[in-house]
Write an enzyme that holds these catalytic residues in place. Structure first.
Site, PDB file in Angstrom:
ATOM      1  N   ASP A  38      48.575  37.894  46.703  1.00 31.98           N
ATOM      2  CA  ASP A  38      47.581  36.639  46.283  1.00 31.98           C
ATOM      3  C   ASP A  38      48.971  36.334  45.486  1.00 31.98           C
ATOM      4  O   ASP A  38      48.931  35.561  44.525  1.00 31.98           O
ATOM      5  CB  ASP A  38      46.776  37.543  45.407  1.00 31.98           C
ATOM      6  CG  ASP A  38      46.040  36.787  45.100  1.00 31.98           C
ATOM      7  OD1 ASP A  38      45.554  35.679  44.375  1.00 31.98           O
ATOM      8  OD2 ASP A  38      45.099  37.928  43.655  1.00 31.98           O
ATOM      9  N   GLY A  83      45.287  29.818  38.941  1.00 34.03           N
ATOM     10  CA  GLY A  83      45.500  30.379  37.561  1.00 34.03           C
ATOM     11  C   GLY A  83      44.359  29.070  36.696  1.00 34.03           C
ATOM     12  O   GLY A  83      43.304  28.476  36.674  1.00 34.03           O
ATOM     13  N   GLY A  84      45.170  28.764  35.676  1.00 31.82           N
ATOM     14  CA  GLY A  84      44.564  28.135  34.187  1.00 31.82           C
ATOM     15  C   GLY A  84      43.848  28.558  33.816  1.00 31.82           C
ATOM     16  O   GLY A  84      42.793  28.010  33.002  1.00 31.82           O
ATOM     17  N   GLU A  85      43.611  29.823  33.948  1.00 27.44           N
ATOM     18  CA  GLU A  85      42.361  30.599  33.241  1.00 27.44           C
ATOM     19  C   GLU A  85      42.579  30.889  31.825  1.00 27.44           C
ATOM     20  O   GLU A  85      41.589  31.605  30.852  1.00 27.44           O
ATOM     21  CB  GLU A  85      42.203  32.115  33.892  1.00 27.44           C
ATOM     22  CG  GLU A  85      41.504  32.361  35.308  1.00 27.44           C
ATOM     23  CD  GLU A  85      42.040  32.978  36.018  1.00 27.44           C
ATOM     24  OE1 GLU A  85      43.119  34.082  35.974  1.00 27.44           O
ATOM     25  OE2 GLU A  85      40.913  33.470  37.576  1.00 27.44           O
ATOM     26  N   HIS A  90      48.463  31.358  46.838  1.00 27.32           N
ATOM     27  CA  HIS A  90      48.342  30.180  46.057  1.00 27.32           C
ATOM     28  C   HIS A  90      49.082  29.436  45.899  1.00 27.32           C
ATOM     29  O   HIS A  90      50.389  29.253  45.340  1.00 27.32           O
ATOM     30  CB  HIS A  90      47.392  30.466  44.400  1.00 27.32           C
ATOM     31  CG  HIS A  90      46.353  31.153  44.959  1.00 27.32           C
ATOM     32  ND1 HIS A  90      45.082  31.252  44.209  1.00 27.32           N
ATOM     33  CD2 HIS A  90      46.198  32.642  44.739  1.00 27.32           C
ATOM     34  CE1 HIS A  90      43.778  31.874  44.764  1.00 27.32           C
ATOM     35  NE2 HIS A  90      44.764  33.167  44.360  1.00 27.32           N
ATOM     36  N   ARG A 112      41.595  46.899  43.352  1.00 23.47           N
ATOM     37  CA  ARG A 112      41.692  46.828  42.149  1.00 23.47           C
ATOM     38  C   ARG A 112      41.184  47.883  41.051  1.00 23.47           C
ATOM     39  O   ARG A 112      41.196  48.138  40.929  1.00 23.47           O
ATOM     40  CB  ARG A 112      40.920  45.766  42.536  1.00 23.47           C
ATOM     41  CG  ARG A 112      39.530  45.524  42.068  1.00 23.47           C
ATOM     42  CD  ARG A 112      38.718  43.712  41.741  1.00 23.47           C
ATOM     43  NE  ARG A 112      39.299  43.627  40.649  1.00 23.47           N
ATOM     44  CZ  ARG A 112      39.726  42.026  40.376  1.00 23.47           C
ATOM     45  NH1 ARG A 112      39.551  41.636  41.076  1.00 23.47           N
ATOM     46  NH2 ARG A 112      39.932  41.668  38.680  1.00 23.47           N
TER      47      ARG A 112
HETATM   48 ZN    ZN Z   1      41.206  36.428  44.026  1.00 19.28          ZN
END
Ligand code: ZN
Length: 388
Positions: free
Chosen positions: A284, A67-69, A62, A226
């Protein structure tokens, strides 16, 4: 000015023994024993007792932040050049995540061009988590055709509470657009697919293979390590000819909740008989690492780092006993082939002069060369981002 690397032990990523490398014009010009060039024409780097390996490719970063979540204050910062250098990362593929609104393709492309000017190679995916895809040109096909840096779409989110809950048909159409645009532009046209923890897992990807004429080459599912259930699905998917990507940035709480560390994930895939050419690692980097509780409330949020990429490969060698040449493939020749980055991921005459010199004893990154320019030499940083 030419650059001459003397007496390096070459992993191209396959082991090739001791060799010299002559670099000029951003390319590897020669790779052979005992190259001689008059000193006044070149800088010489003595790489005796060092391994020369291809510069690392981080295919999911990124770069302009994400983000920003957890609200505006949790938007993550953009990628500093020095993180890439310390991590030996000479090529990044930038993408947008959950937030494709306060972040957009114009900004992503500008950041990619900035990093390029600062010294590393960059590509981007078009779009973000949600469908319909928000491209720069009217369609994904046109982004692929007319914007050099665009190599595919993504990261399109599936099986996640943050996805746009696309229908199978909507997802299939994006894969089809990637296929068409990729063919016409001579690029990979890959859809980078973000997988969440949802029970549907890889269902849509399996349906693409079962119900359409599209092939697995058009999709690269990520975050496959994950959770244990998605990972088992990933093994079956990769054994059926699909490519799978593992994420190296993590939190202790993710590992406690069942995330499989990349080194172990690689070991388990290889033991299960997966073709080592099917597997890639990405960091990531600069993505947010949100920690949700059972009720979906955000507990904590931190930032992924591109500097997590190579340590996962090193761990695969040191702790899982995977040969260096096999482990290196997941961040060099595999992503280069899957993403059709033609001049990347291998050491050979004619390839871009992206390489890392590693200490063979502890596998520490010593020297980083990108597009023929030395960005780090013997552990000392030689370049910084514009405002660093
Ligand atoms: Zn992802």
């Amino acid at each position: 000015m030419l650059l001459l690397i003397k007496h390096a032990t070459i992993f191209d990523p396959e082991p090739q023994g001791a060799c010299d490398l002559l670099i000029g014009g951003g390319k590897i010009l020669l790779m052979e024993p005992d190259i001689r060039v008059p000193r006044k024409h070149c800088e010489v780097v003595d790489a005796r007792n060092l391994n020369a390996v291809p510069g690392f490719i981080d295919g999911h970063v990124h770069i302009m932040g994400g983000g920003g979540e957890g609200g505006f204050a949790t938007r993550t910062p953009d990628l500093p050049l020095t993180d890439a250098i310390y991590g030996g990362v000479t090529t990044v593929v930038g993408c947008l995540g959950t937030d494709g609104y306060t972040r957009n393709m114009a900004g992503l492309l500008a950041k990619a061009k900035g990093l390029d000017e600062e010294g590393i190679s960059t590509f981007v995916y078009s779009g973000s988590y949600g469908l319909p895809l928000r491209t720069l040109m009217p369609t994904l096909e046109e982004d692929l055709l007319f914007i050099d840096k665009v190599i595919g779409a993504g990261e399109v989110a599936l099986s996640d509470h943050r996805s746009s809950q696309p229908t199978f048909e909507a997802f299939a159409q994006v894969v089809a657009m990637a296929r068409r645009g990729g063919m016409l532009s001579g690029k990979a046209g890959v859809v980078n697919v973000h997988l969440g923890d949802g029970a549907r897992g890889l269902e849509f990807l399996r349906r693409i293979l079962a119900e359409t004429e599209l092939s697995a080459a058009q999709m690269l599912p990520t975050h496959i390590n994950r959770n244990p259930r998605l990972f088992e699905e990933g093994i079956a998917y990769a054994k059926g000819g699909g490519n799978v990507d593992f994420t190296t940035s993590t939190l202790p709480s993710y590992l406690e909740d069942g995330e499989i560390p990349c080194a172990k994930a690689l070991r388990r895939m290889l033991d299960a008989g997966v073709d080592p050419g099917r597997i890639t690692f990405t960091s990531d980097g600069q993505g947010s690492l949100p920690d949700w509780d059972r009720h979906g409330r955000l507990q904590e949020i931190s930032v992924g780092r591109v500097t997590s990429l190579f340590p996962a490969v090193r761990q695969a060698v040191q702790e899982e006993g995977i040969p260096l040449e096999t482990a290196l493939r997941v961040i060099t020749s595999n992503p280069a082939r899957i993403l059709k980055l033609k001049a990347k991921g291998r050491l050979a005459p004619g390839m871009d002069a992206d390489l890392v010199l590693l200490d063979p004893k502890d596998l520490e990154v010593r020297t980083v060369i990108a597009k023929g320019r030395m960005l780090m030499k013997a552990g000392r940083l030689l370049a910084k981002g514009m405002f660093q």
